[in-house]
Scaffold this motif. Structure first.
Motif, PDB file in Angstrom:
ATOM      1  N   VAL A  19       8.090 -11.234  11.658  1.00  0.00           N
ATOM      2  CA  VAL A  19       8.350 -10.756  10.303  1.00  0.00           C
ATOM      3  C   VAL A  19       7.017 -10.450   9.632  1.00  0.00           C
ATOM      4  CG1 VAL A  19       9.380 -11.274   8.054  1.00  0.00           C
ATOM      5  CG2 VAL A  19      10.471 -12.100  10.152  1.00  0.00           C
ATOM      6  N   ALA A  20       6.977  -9.377   8.850  1.00  0.00           N
ATOM      7  CA  ALA A  20       5.763  -8.996   8.132  1.00  0.00           C
ATOM      8  C   ALA A  20       6.122  -8.551   6.722  1.00  0.00           C
ATOM      9  CB  ALA A  20       5.025  -7.875   8.857  1.00  0.00           C
ATOM     10  N   ALA A  21       5.328  -8.989   5.758  1.00  0.00           N
ATOM     11  CA  ALA A  21       5.482  -8.530   4.375  1.00  0.00           C
ATOM     12  C   ALA A  21       4.794  -7.177   4.221  1.00  0.00           C
ATOM     13  CB  ALA A  21       4.881  -9.548   3.407  1.00  0.00           C
ATOM     14  N   VAL A  22       5.455  -6.249   3.554  1.00  0.00           N
ATOM     15  CA  VAL A  22       4.939  -4.881   3.464  1.00  0.00           C
ATOM     16  C   VAL A  22       5.152  -4.343   2.052  1.00  0.00           C
ATOM     17  CG1 VAL A  22       5.342  -4.348   5.895  1.00  0.00           C
ATOM     18  CG2 VAL A  22       7.149  -3.913   4.213  1.00  0.00           C
ATOM     19  N   THR A  23       4.356  -3.332   1.737  1.00  0.00           N
ATOM     20  CA  THR A  23       4.605  -2.525   0.546  1.00  0.00           C
ATOM     21  C   THR A  23       5.182  -1.195   1.000  1.00  0.00           C
ATOM     22  OG1 THR A  23       2.348  -1.636   0.583  1.00  0.00           O
ATOM     23  CG2 THR A  23       2.751  -3.580  -0.786  1.00  0.00           C
ATOM     24  N   VAL A  24       6.109  -0.687   0.229  1.00  0.00           N
ATOM     25  CA  VAL A  24       6.773   0.580   0.536  1.00  0.00           C
ATOM     26  C   VAL A  24       6.459   1.552  -0.592  1.00  0.00           C
ATOM     27  CG1 VAL A  24       8.956   1.700   1.086  1.00  0.00           C
ATOM     28  CG2 VAL A  24       8.600  -0.711   1.690  1.00  0.00           C
ATOM     29  N   SER A  25       5.915   2.690  -0.261  1.00  0.00           N
ATOM     30  CA  SER A  25       5.556   3.694  -1.263  1.00  0.00           C
ATOM     31  C   SER A  25       6.238   5.006  -0.937  1.00  0.00           C
ATOM     32  CB  SER A  25       4.037   3.893  -1.325  1.00  0.00           C
ATOM     33  OG  SER A  25       3.538   4.290  -0.057  1.00  0.00           O
ATOM     34  N   ALA A  26       6.548   5.760  -1.983  1.00  0.00           N
ATOM     35  CA  ALA A  26       7.224   7.044  -1.825  1.00  0.00           C
ATOM     36  C   ALA A  26       6.906   7.914  -3.030  1.00  0.00           C
ATOM     37  CB  ALA A  26       8.733   6.864  -1.679  1.00  0.00           C
ATOM     38  N   THR A  27       7.129   9.211  -2.875  1.00  0.00           N
ATOM     39  CA  THR A  27       6.938  10.174  -3.957  1.00  0.00           C
ATOM     40  C   THR A  27       8.282  10.782  -4.293  1.00  0.00           C
ATOM     41  OG1 THR A  27       4.678  10.676  -3.249  1.00  0.00           O
ATOM     42  CG2 THR A  27       5.769  12.286  -4.655  1.00  0.00           C
ATOM     43  N   LEU A  28       8.672  10.628  -5.553  1.00  0.00           N
ATOM     44  CA  LEU A  28       9.934  11.190  -6.022  1.00  0.00           C
ATOM     45  C   LEU A  28       9.672  12.601  -6.534  1.00  0.00           C
ATOM     46  CD1 LEU A  28      12.947  10.490  -6.553  1.00  0.00           C
ATOM     47  CD2 LEU A  28      12.265   9.830  -8.866  1.00  0.00           C
ATOM     48  N   PRO A  29      10.169  13.640  -5.851  1.00  0.00           N
ATOM     49  CA  PRO A  29       9.875  15.019  -6.263  1.00  0.00           C
ATOM     50  C   PRO A  29      10.627  15.390  -7.536  1.00  0.00           C
ATOM     51  CG  PRO A  29      11.416  15.011  -4.435  1.00  0.00           C
ATOM     52  CD  PRO A  29      11.014  13.586  -4.643  1.00  0.00           C
ATOM     53  N   PRO A  30      10.192  16.436  -8.216  1.00  0.00           N
ATOM     54  CA  PRO A  30      10.904  16.865  -9.427  1.00  0.00           C
ATOM     55  C   PRO A  30      12.305  17.376  -9.092  1.00  0.00           C
ATOM     56  CG  PRO A  30       9.219  18.466  -8.820  1.00  0.00           C
ATOM     57  CD  PRO A  30       9.014  17.273  -7.942  1.00  0.00           C
ATOM     58  N   PHE A  31      13.221  17.177 -10.019  1.00  0.00           N
ATOM     59  CA  PHE A  31      14.619  17.612  -9.907  1.00  0.00           C
ATOM     60  C   PHE A  31      15.358  16.926  -8.761  1.00  0.00           C
ATOM     61  CE2 PHE A  31      12.156  21.387 -11.353  1.00  0.00           C
ATOM     62  CZ  PHE A  31      12.519  21.332 -12.686  1.00  0.00           C
ATOM     63  N   ALA A  32      14.844  15.780  -8.282  1.00  0.00           N
ATOM     64  CA  ALA A  32      15.536  15.053  -7.220  1.00  0.00           C
ATOM     65  C   ALA A  32      16.837  14.473  -7.761  1.00  0.00           C
ATOM     66  CB  ALA A  32      14.647  13.950  -6.668  1.00  0.00           C
ATOM     67  N   LYS A  33      17.891  14.590  -6.980  1.00  0.00           N
ATOM     68  CA  LYS A  33      19.216  14.151  -7.407  1.00  0.00           C
ATOM     69  C   LYS A  33      19.646  12.900  -6.656  1.00  0.00           C
ATOM     70  CE  LYS A  33      19.309  17.822  -9.934  1.00  0.00           C
ATOM     71  NZ  LYS A  33      19.041  17.714 -11.398  1.00  0.00           N
ATOM     72  N   ALA A  34      20.536  12.136  -7.268  1.00  0.00           N
ATOM     73  CA  ALA A  34      21.053  10.922  -6.637  1.00  0.00           C
ATOM     74  C   ALA A  34      21.766  11.278  -5.336  1.00  0.00           C
ATOM     75  CB  ALA A  34      22.001  10.194  -7.587  1.00  0.00           C
ATOM     76  N   GLY A  35      21.475  10.521  -4.304  1.00  0.00           N
ATOM     77  CA  GLY A  35      22.057  10.769  -2.996  1.00  0.00           C
ATOM     78  C   GLY A  35      21.130  11.495  -2.044  1.00  0.00           C
ATOM     79  N   GLN A  36      20.105  12.161  -2.569  1.00  0.00           N
ATOM     80  CA  GLN A  36      19.136  12.810  -1.694  1.00  0.00           C
ATOM     81  C   GLN A  36      18.225  11.771  -1.055  1.00  0.00           C
ATOM     82  OE1 GLN A  36      17.268  15.728  -4.295  1.00  0.00           O
ATOM     83  NE2 GLN A  36      18.569  17.348  -3.459  1.00  0.00           N
ATOM     84  N   GLU A  37      17.580  12.145   0.050  1.00  0.00           N
ATOM     85  CA  GLU A  37      16.729  11.219   0.780  1.00  0.00           C
ATOM     86  C   GLU A  37      15.287  11.701   0.764  1.00  0.00           C
ATOM     87  OE1 GLU A  37      18.551  11.131   4.607  1.00  0.00           O
ATOM     88  OE2 GLU A  37      20.033   9.622   4.044  1.00  0.00           O
ATOM     89  N   ILE A  38      14.359  10.751   0.736  1.00  0.00           N
ATOM     90  CA  ILE A  38      12.930  11.061   0.716  1.00  0.00           C
ATOM     91  C   ILE A  38      12.229  10.213   1.765  1.00  0.00           C
ATOM     92  CG2 ILE A  38      12.837  11.787  -1.703  1.00  0.00           C
ATOM     93  CD1 ILE A  38      11.949   8.991  -2.448  1.00  0.00           C
ATOM     94  N   ASP A  39      11.052  10.662   2.198  1.00  0.00           N
ATOM     95  CA  ASP A  39      10.257   9.929   3.175  1.00  0.00           C
ATOM     96  C   ASP A  39       9.533   8.773   2.487  1.00  0.00           C
ATOM     97  OD1 ASP A  39      11.097  11.912   4.858  1.00  0.00           O
ATOM     98  OD2 ASP A  39       9.188  12.999   4.853  1.00  0.00           O
ATOM     99  N   ILE A  40       9.272   7.718   3.253  1.00  0.00           N
ATOM    100  CA  ILE A  40       8.566   6.566   2.714  1.00  0.00           C
ATOM    101  C   ILE A  40       7.453   6.154   3.675  1.00  0.00           C
ATOM    102  CG2 ILE A  40      10.551   5.708   1.428  1.00  0.00           C
ATOM    103  CD1 ILE A  40      11.029   3.692   3.646  1.00  0.00           C
ATOM    104  N   THR A  41       6.443   5.477   3.121  1.00  0.00           N
ATOM    105  CA  THR A  41       5.338   4.921   3.896  1.00  0.00           C
ATOM    106  C   THR A  41       5.350   3.413   3.762  1.00  0.00           C
ATOM    107  OG1 THR A  41       3.987   6.897   3.541  1.00  0.00           O
ATOM    108  CG2 THR A  41       2.846   4.902   4.218  1.00  0.00           C
TER     109      THR A  41
END
Length: 365
Positions: free
Chosen positions: A84-106
């Motif tokens: 098990v490892a503790a991590v931070t998760v970061s992502a960029t929410l693009p403009p006009f993004a709607k609920a239900g859409q998917e985005i990449d994460i690091t």
């Protein structure tokens, strides 16, 4: 004139040929209110092959997760997890993004985990700057790094195995309200503030759409009158952002990176009349230790005597002269003829600036 007739008139004007060698407005600016938003979260990656971390906050987080599942661990029990490892998760929410859409994460390790390869991120809420949850992340990691370690301490690492990505790993749960459809105008922010470029944007838009359709606030912002109807505003903006504008030339600048020796001289840089000479002084120090032996039957010890030789040589310096309003091409030719190194060119440019002969802004980074 009705808004529909106005929009039809704009579409006809948009067919007019644009000037050659110009940039589109969408390449020169960004629309006010149309921006990305950063998201971040904290979670756990499980399923690692003994490459997890041993940080105390990892055990604490694991205990909290177990409590949520109805499993209570005694205070004296230490799980000693290695998968098990503790991590931070970061992502960029693009403009006009709607609920239900998917985005990449690091996903990045914040403990001492050796690798996240083969791990799975458990459900992690991603929050914005206002501390509201905007997305939920979960999935299997794709890690490009690789590491291996032997029992004797030898280790090899390729790339960074403690960071991974999950394509489409987060689902948007909350939308960000955009001011795009509000007001009677659309404002463009120039990427490089310039009064001349702002004026040319206004002139290009007014020439295409009609008088008084655009006006500049300052060297950065230009507003364009737009219809209120969202559907018409989208079509209108598609036309405006493709209007081509001839941007103004950059101001005269010389950029010096003292760490890498990189020198960039802008095309508008000029030098006033000046004569320059720059010589190189070379100091060479050579140590020749000599062993001194005492005479036979003498009461002495063998010793090492230092013999130091110092030589100073100075390369012949050639003087070159800059004429009035010397251009960039002439500066480059003069420097190449002298054969100056990047460090010498930096010294020459700084001296010219101090003498007031360099007609440009000198920037050292």
């Amino acid at each position: 004139m009705s808004m529909r007739r106005f929009l039809a008139w704009v579409l006809v004007l948009a067919a007019v040929a644009a000037p050659v060698m110009a940039d589109r407005l969408k390449d020169l600016s960004r629309i006010k209110g149309v921006r990305n938003n950063q998201l971040v979260g904290y979670g756990l990656v499980v399923g690692l092959d003994g490459t997890g971390d041993k940080a105390p906050f990892t055990n604490q987080t694991f205990r909290n997760m177990m409590n949520q599942f109805g499993i209570t661990l005694s205070e004296g029990v230490n799980p000693k997890l290695t998968n098990v490892a503790a991590v931070t998760v970061s992502a960029t929410l693009p403009p006009f993004a709607k609920a239900g859409q998917e985005i990449d994460i690091t996903v990045s390790s914040i403990g001492n985990a050796d690798s996240l390869r083969g791990g799975t991120l458990l459900m992690t809420p991603l929050k914005g700057a206002d501390n509201n949850v905007y997305a939920m992340a979960q999935g299997s990691l794709v890690v490009g790094g690789f590491g291996a370690q032997g029992q004797d301490g030898s280790r090899i690492t390729v790339n960074v195995p403690s960071v991974g990505r999950i394509p489409n790993g987060a689902t948007i749960e909350r939308e960000v309200v955009s001011p795009f459809s509000q007001g009677d105008t659309i404002t463009f922010h120039l990427l490089r503030p310039d009064f001349t470029t702002a004026r040319r944007v206004v002139e290009a838009v007014n020439a295409r759409l009609g008088p008084d359709m655009a006006y500049a606030h300052d060297a950065t912002s230009v507003s364009v009158r737009a219809p209120r109807d969202p559907s018409q505003r989208v079509s209108f903006l598609s036309i405006v952002e493709n209007i081509e504008v001839d941007p103004a030339e950059e101001s005269a600048k010389v950029v010096i990176n003292s760490r890498t020796g990189t020198i960039v001289v802008g095309q508008n840089v000029k030098v006033s009349p000046a004569a320059i000479t720059h010589g190189n002084l070379t100091v060479t120090i050579q140590e020749n230790p000599e062993v001194v032996q005492p005479n036979p039957f003498a009461d002495g010890d063998t010793a090492v005597q230092q013999n130091t030789q110092i030589a100073v040589t100075e390369d012949p310096a050639r003087m070159f002269q800059f004429g009035p309003a010397t251009t960039l091409n002439e500066i480059v030719q003069a420097v190449n003829q002298v054969g100056a190194a990047p460090g010498d060119v930096m010294a020459v440019l700084e001296a010219l600036k101090q003498a007031g002969a360099l007609r440009a802004e000198l920037i050292v980074i």
